[in-house]
Design a protein around this motif. Structure first.
Motif, PDB file in Angstrom:
ATOM      1  N   ALA A   1       0.585  -1.359  -0.263  1.00  0.00           N
ATOM      2  CA  ALA A   1       0.166  -0.063   0.146  1.00  0.00           C
ATOM      3  C   ALA A   1       0.669   1.352   0.437  1.00  0.00           C
ATOM      4  CB  ALA A   1      -1.300   0.166   1.445  1.00  0.00           C
ATOM      5  N   THR A   2       1.910   0.994   0.902  1.00  0.00           N
ATOM      6  CA  THR A   2       2.749   2.355   1.010  1.00  0.00           C
ATOM      7  C   THR A   2       3.752   2.179   1.764  1.00  0.00           C
ATOM      8  OG1 THR A   2       2.786   4.718   1.822  1.00  0.00           O
ATOM      9  CG2 THR A   2       1.567   2.880   2.672  1.00  0.00           C
ATOM     10  N   TYR A   3       4.748   2.991   1.709  1.00  0.00           N
ATOM     11  CA  TYR A   3       6.182   2.740   2.502  1.00  0.00           C
ATOM     12  C   TYR A   3       6.943   3.510   2.173  1.00  0.00           C
ATOM     13  CZ  TYR A   3       9.214   1.994  -2.169  1.00  0.00           C
ATOM     14  OH  TYR A   3       9.760   2.057  -3.038  1.00  0.00           O
ATOM     15  N   THR A   4       7.884   4.130   3.402  1.00  0.00           N
ATOM     16  CA  THR A   4       8.975   5.383   3.537  1.00  0.00           C
ATOM     17  C   THR A   4      10.072   4.234   3.471  1.00  0.00           C
ATOM     18  OG1 THR A   4       6.903   6.925   4.869  1.00  0.00           O
ATOM     19  CG2 THR A   4       9.391   7.561   5.091  1.00  0.00           C
TER      20      THR A   4
ATOM     21  N   ALA B   1       9.359   3.470  -7.940  1.00  0.00           N
ATOM     22  CA  ALA B   1       8.765   4.078  -7.210  1.00  0.00           C
ATOM     23  C   ALA B   1      10.408   4.504  -7.614  1.00  0.00           C
ATOM     24  CB  ALA B   1       9.393   3.494  -5.994  1.00  0.00           C
TER      25      ALA B   1
ATOM     26  N   THR C   1       9.133   9.112   1.043  1.00  0.00           N
ATOM     27  CA  THR C   1       7.364   8.605   1.099  1.00  0.00           C
ATOM     28  C   THR C   1       6.666   7.521  -0.089  1.00  0.00           C
ATOM     29  OG1 THR C   1       6.825   8.447   3.301  1.00  0.00           O
ATOM     30  CG2 THR C   1       5.202   7.701   2.169  1.00  0.00           C
ATOM     31  N   ILE C   2       5.869   6.725  -0.667  1.00  0.00           N
ATOM     32  CA  ILE C   2       5.292   6.105  -1.601  1.00  0.00           C
ATOM     33  C   ILE C   2       4.613   5.591  -1.236  1.00  0.00           C
ATOM     34  CG2 ILE C   2       6.491   4.524  -2.060  1.00  0.00           C
ATOM     35  CD1 ILE C   2       6.451   4.181  -5.284  1.00  0.00           C
ATOM     36  N   ASN C   3       3.433   5.700  -2.557  1.00  0.00           N
ATOM     37  CA  ASN C   3       1.406   5.216  -2.135  1.00  0.00           C
ATOM     38  C   ASN C   3       1.586   4.607  -3.380  1.00  0.00           C
ATOM     39  OD1 ASN C   3      -0.330   5.746   0.785  1.00  0.00           O
ATOM     40  ND2 ASN C   3       0.874   6.819   0.453  1.00  0.00           N
ATOM     41  N   LEU C   4       0.959   3.436  -3.629  1.00  0.00           N
ATOM     42  CA  LEU C   4       1.110   2.492  -4.426  1.00  0.00           C
ATOM     43  C   LEU C   4      -0.384   2.719  -4.493  1.00  0.00           C
ATOM     44  CD1 LEU C   4       3.325   0.218  -4.110  1.00  0.00           C
ATOM     45  CD2 LEU C   4       3.729   1.760  -6.186  1.00  0.00           C
ATOM     46  N   LEU C   5      -1.251   3.251  -5.583  1.00  0.00           N
ATOM     47  CA  LEU C   5      -3.135   3.368  -5.713  1.00  0.00           C
ATOM     48  C   LEU C   5      -3.979   2.101  -6.345  1.00  0.00           C
ATOM     49  CD1 LEU C   5      -2.658   7.280  -6.026  1.00  0.00           C
ATOM     50  CD2 LEU C   5      -2.608   6.188  -4.034  1.00  0.00           C
TER      51      LEU C   5
ATOM     52  N   ARG D   1       7.299  16.470  -4.531  1.00  0.00           N
ATOM     53  CA  ARG D   1       5.612  15.377  -4.972  1.00  0.00           C
ATOM     54  C   ARG D   1       5.879  14.952  -6.051  1.00  0.00           C
ATOM     55  NH1 ARG D   1       1.212  19.494  -3.444  1.00  0.00           N
ATOM     56  NH2 ARG D   1       1.699  18.614  -1.454  1.00  0.00           N
ATOM     57  N   GLY D   2       5.845  13.519  -6.620  1.00  0.00           N
ATOM     58  CA  GLY D   2       5.564  13.221  -8.012  1.00  0.00           C
ATOM     59  C   GLY D   2       4.551  11.840  -8.158  1.00  0.00           C
ATOM     60  N   GLU D   3       3.806  12.267  -8.999  1.00  0.00           N
ATOM     61  CA  GLU D   3       3.080  11.416  -9.634  1.00  0.00           C
ATOM     62  C   GLU D   3       3.498  10.440 -10.911  1.00  0.00           C
ATOM     63  OE1 GLU D   3      -0.552  14.630  -8.230  1.00  0.00           O
ATOM     64  OE2 GLU D   3       0.597  14.897  -9.845  1.00  0.00           O
TER      65      GLU D   3
ATOM     66  N   VAL E   1       1.715   8.005  -6.061  1.00  0.00           N
ATOM     67  CA  VAL E   1       1.974   9.560  -5.918  1.00  0.00           C
ATOM     68  C   VAL E   1       3.499   9.083  -4.505  1.00  0.00           C
ATOM     69  CG1 VAL E   1       0.066  10.504  -5.843  1.00  0.00           C
ATOM     70  CG2 VAL E   1       0.429   9.325  -3.750  1.00  0.00           C
ATOM     71  N   MET E   2       4.292  10.271  -4.601  1.00  0.00           N
ATOM     72  CA  MET E   2       5.757   9.613  -4.083  1.00  0.00           C
ATOM     73  C   MET E   2       5.467  11.862  -3.467  1.00  0.00           C
ATOM     74  SD  MET E   2       9.624   9.616  -4.272  1.00  0.00           S
ATOM     75  CE  MET E   2       9.224   7.653  -5.228  1.00  0.00           C
ATOM     76  N   GLN E   3       5.593  11.990  -1.981  1.00  0.00           N
ATOM     77  CA  GLN E   3       6.251  12.985  -0.914  1.00  0.00           C
ATOM     78  C   GLN E   3       7.567  12.590  -0.969  1.00  0.00           C
ATOM     79  OE1 GLN E   3       3.543  14.969   1.620  1.00  0.00           O
ATOM     80  NE2 GLN E   3       5.004  14.915   3.144  1.00  0.00           N
TER      81      GLN E   3
ATOM     82  N   GLN F   1       1.112  13.481   3.245  1.00  0.00           N
ATOM     83  CA  GLN F   1       0.283  12.215   2.624  1.00  0.00           C
ATOM     84  C   GLN F   1      -0.097  11.298   3.301  1.00  0.00           C
ATOM     85  OE1 GLN F   1       2.491  11.454  -1.438  1.00  0.00           O
ATOM     86  NE2 GLN F   1       2.594   9.825  -1.416  1.00  0.00           N
TER      87      GLN F   1
END
Lengths: 138, 138, 138, 138
Positions: A76-79, B52, B79-83, B108-110, B122-124, C124
């Motif tokens: 889902a997500t990781y840091t 990523a 931090t990445i979220n895989l939506l 911020r990445g998309e 999305v990434m922060q 995020q």
């Protein structure tokens, strides 16, 4: 369980491409080994993306190892924190479960270069158990 | 600035291996394009690690584009979220600066698949400017 | 929906203690206002914890606003970047949905001081929809 | 070092408001104790914001304990996972240094309810050392 992990691992094109091996696997904890190879970044070290991929995979497999047999695992997500350049010949990468809920499993990953006792990268990951989707295998 | 970005980009073995191209670059914003290729995960989609890596690179280059010429850029953490699964033939990946400090630049990445308007990842990211280290180039 | 949000908001002891108000609410987006008050950190600025709490709440309510009526919302995980000290008299804090799945809703939050156009903090966040737990209300 | 930590701690309005105490402090590791009090969220548990604030503070103080005496500490970014509701009478919260660089110190935090051996919340935090800013004290 180990057989199930290995079968899933062998389906991962990227892990094969990176030359990753599973070195340890027990319920809630997985260790992998990654050679220094061509996946370099612009300073000549191992690319953070390769490190992140293997940490993500190690965390995913640690989560998978405590899920019910019919579940698949998705990230889902990781840091990730990159603490030092990935300098070395061989990297040891571990993933372990911090706490498992019914659908979310939180894991922690660490990456070590050669014999160094301090990690050069750490990850905090949230994995999801997916049930009953045809064509999805852990 | 664009020339400096491209020179740095061409030194990145992993980006070349992944087949990534820079499609746009302006101060504080970079866009890249990534084809679907062999970097698959265990369900057959593009591996999250490839997604990523390119998001990380896009954010790093966006940060680099607002740093002083003598600085190099390193990823401190993201931090990445895989939506949603990375399903498609071609992926558009953007990185943009949210706010730049003297040593830390937050981006911020998309990531978008084909013509989809909603990001599938999305990434922060927190990038560090490194000064005065010999042998380190952006 | 707005009534449901306000009813839930009024049950939150911490938001009342912090003096937070909901200033805007539409499906997928919520804005809140927070006064500078006694929740200071060791340098005299607003404590990051107060900023994080309100960002978390704004993201949670944005997620809640797109969930089915019978769902409750819980925060699974978030990443916050603190870009500058929280210096000002009044802070505007927004939360918006990036993409909503069935059980996970990913949101983005931003915090602004007085009339500043650049955020001093960004988040995020990954929110979970919880169904059918007695005694849990959104 | 402990005296320096306590002096800094006593300047933190929010920690006093929350009723937090420092229970252990050594170079690279700090433990704190937090009572269940009025900082509740909408389900009646301790608000995630209070948990995050104390985890952030514990990580910040752990980082501060390994910095040079002239440095101050600021939180750059953290990721928190909320693994279970914060249910209990008293919470033990630890922060420890994973690896310290010259300006960035990465820490890990864990929160436990009453005598539970499994954390109900974990944090991965990136702290910055700030040098030579007048009026800023750790």
């Amino acid at each position: 369980m180990l057989a199930r992990l290995r079968a899933s691992f062998d389906r991962q094109g990227m892990m094969t491409t990176l030359g990753v091996e599973v070195t340890e696997a027990e319920p809630g904890r997985v260790a992998m080994s990654l050679p220094y190879d061509r996946f370099t970044q612009h300073h000549g070290f191992l690319h953070a993306g390769a490190v992140a991929s293997v940490l993500d995979t190690a965390c995913g497999f640690a989560a998978y190892s405590v899920m019910p047999p019919e579940a698949s695992v998705l990230t889902a997500t990781y840091t990730i924190n990159l603490l030092a350049p990935a300098a070395g010949e061989r990297f040891a990468i571990t993933g372990e479960v911090v706490r498992a809920g019914r659908t979310l499993v939180v894991c922690r990953g660490e990456a070590f270069a050669d014999g160094d006792q301090r990690p050069f990268a750490v990850m905090q990951a949230t994995m999801t158990a997916v049930f009953g989707k045809a064509g999805i295998q852990g």
